[in-house]
Enzyme design. Structure first.
Site, short mmCIF file in Angstrom:
data_model
loop_
_atom_site.label_atom_id
_atom_site.label_comp_id
_atom_site.label_asym_id
_atom_site.label_seq_id
_atom_site.Cartn_x
_atom_site.Cartn_y
_atom_site.Cartn_z
N LYS A 13 -8.85 -21.70 -30.01
CA LYS A 13 -8.62 -21.10 -31.32
C LYS A 13 -8.00 -19.71 -31.20
O LYS A 13 -7.08 -19.38 -31.95
CB LYS A 13 -9.95 -21.01 -32.06
N ARG A 88 -18.92 -19.92 -40.76
CA ARG A 88 -19.54 -20.72 -39.70
C ARG A 88 -20.71 -21.53 -40.25
O ARG A 88 -21.29 -22.33 -39.51
CB ARG A 88 -20.12 -19.81 -38.61
N ARG A 127 -13.83 -19.53 -18.22
CA ARG A 127 -13.38 -18.39 -19.03
C ARG A 127 -14.01 -17.06 -18.63
O ARG A 127 -13.40 -16.01 -18.76
CB ARG A 127 -13.68 -18.70 -20.50
N ARG A 129 -16.49 -15.17 -19.96
CA ARG A 129 -16.99 -14.19 -20.91
C ARG A 129 -18.52 -14.15 -20.78
O ARG A 129 -19.12 -15.12 -20.33
CB ARG A 129 -16.59 -14.64 -22.32
N ARG A 140 -24.05 -22.53 -27.99
CA ARG A 140 -22.95 -22.29 -28.92
C ARG A 140 -22.38 -23.61 -29.44
O ARG A 140 -21.98 -23.71 -30.60
CB ARG A 140 -21.88 -21.42 -28.26
P1 AMP Z 1 -16.51 -16.20 -31.53
O1 AMP Z 1 -15.69 -15.22 -30.75
O2 AMP Z 1 -15.93 -16.53 -32.87
O3 AMP Z 1 -16.87 -17.42 -30.74
O4 AMP Z 1 -17.90 -15.47 -31.85
C1 AMP Z 1 -18.75 -15.02 -30.82
C2 AMP Z 1 -20.17 -14.92 -31.34
O5 AMP Z 1 -20.23 -14.03 -32.46
C3 AMP Z 1 -20.75 -16.22 -31.87
O6 AMP Z 1 -21.31 -17.01 -30.83
C4 AMP Z 1 -21.82 -15.72 -32.84
O7 AMP Z 1 -22.96 -15.25 -32.17
C5 AMP Z 1 -21.14 -14.51 -33.45
N1 AMP Z 1 -20.34 -14.87 -34.67
C6 AMP Z 1 -18.99 -14.79 -34.82
N2 AMP Z 1 -18.63 -15.17 -36.06
C7 AMP Z 1 -19.77 -15.51 -36.69
C8 AMP Z 1 -20.08 -15.99 -38.00
N3 AMP Z 1 -19.10 -16.24 -38.92
N4 AMP Z 1 -21.37 -16.23 -38.31
C9 AMP Z 1 -22.36 -16.00 -37.43
N5 AMP Z 1 -22.15 -15.56 -36.19
C10 AMP Z 1 -20.88 -15.30 -35.81
#
Ligand code: AMP
Length: 185
Positions: A13, A88, A127, A129, A140
Site C-alpha cells: 500500500k 481501519r 521488511r 520494521r 496485525r
Molecule cells: P500502518 O503503517 O498503517 O500499518 O500503521 C501502523 C500501526 O499504526 C498500526 O499497526 C496501528 O497500530 C496504528 N494505526 C495506523 N492507522 C490506524 C488506524 N486508522 N486505527 C488504529 N490504529 C492505526
C-alpha cells in the site's frame, strides 16, 4: 479525488500510495506515518499510540478520529486526498462518513489492494520494521481481518469498492490502479 486505500499489512500500500500521490497529487493522509511521527516526537498521543503499535494492535478509535478530523480541515485536503490506513474499523468509517456528509464532500472510491496471506508473510518478513516481528505481524493480520476487512462490505454496499489485484510488479499493480483512478479525474 477523495480516495480510501485499504489493504492488509505488507500488501504494498505504501509503495502504491507514493505512485498515486506522484501522478494524481491528492494530499497523503497516512495515519501510520502520523502515529510514527508522533511516537518519535514523544508527544502524549505518540506515547499512548506506541503501546498499541508495538503490539500490532489498533490504536483506539477516538485518538485516530480526532487526528483525522483535524487533518481534513487543512487547506491541502480541500482538493482531494488519499486516506492510507484510515479508516481501519467500522466506527472510524462511520465517523468519517459523518464528517464528510457535513462538508458535503463524499468519497469517490475505495481501493482494495488484495494480496494472499502467504505472500504477505513473505513480504513482511523481509521488511525489518520494528512492528514486523513474526508475532506482531500475526497480530496485525488478525487486526486486519477482524476489524478492517468488514469495511470492504460496508463500502461495498455503497458501491464504492474497486478491487486491485496486488500480485505482480509495482508497475503492473499501479497500472491497475490507474485504470480505476483515471475515471475520477
Ligand atoms: P500502518 O503503517 O498503517 O500499518 O500503521 C501502523 C500501526 O499504526 C498500526 O499497526 C496501528 O497500530 C496504528 N494505526 C495506523 N492507522 C490506524 C488506524 N486508522 N486505527 C488504529 N490504529 C492505526
Amino acid at each position: 479525488m477523495r480516495i480510501v486505500f485499504i489493504g492488509p499489512p505488507g500488501a504494498g500500500k505504501g509503495t502504491q500510495a507514493e505512485r498515486i500521490i506522484a501522478k494524481y497529487h491528492p494530499a497523503h493522509l497516512s495515519t501510520g506515518d502520523m502515529l510514527r511521527a508522533a511516537r518519535d516526537a514523544k508527544t502524549e498521543i505518540g506515547l499512548k499510540a506506541e503501546t498499541f503499535m508495538s503490539a500490532g494492535q489498533l490504536v483506539p478509535d477516538d485518538v485516530i478520529i480526532g487526528i483525522i478530523a483535524e487533518r481534513l480541515q487543512a487547506p491541502d485536503c480541500q482538493g482531494g486526498y488519499l486516506l492510507d490506513g484510515f479508516p481501519r474499523t467500522i466506527a472510524q468509517a462511520e465517523a468519517l462518513d459523518k464528517m464528510l456528509a457535513e462538508k458535503k464532500t463524499p468519497l469517490d472510491v475505495v481501493l482494495e489492494l488484495r494480496v494472499p496471506d502467504d505472500e504477505l508473510y513473505r513480504r513482511l518478513a523481509g521488511r525489518g520494521r520494528a512492528d514486523d516481528k513474526p508475532e506482531v505481524i500475526r497480530e496485525r493480520l488478525v487486526a486486519y481481518y477482524n476489524q478492517t476487512s468488514p469495511l470492504l462490505d460496508y463500502y461495498g454496499k455503497k458501491g464504492l469498492v474497486k478491487v486491485i489485484e496486488g500480485l505482480g510488479t509495482v508497475d503492473d499493480i499501479f497500472q491497475r490502479i490507474e485504470t480505476v483512478l483515471d475515471n475520477y479525474r
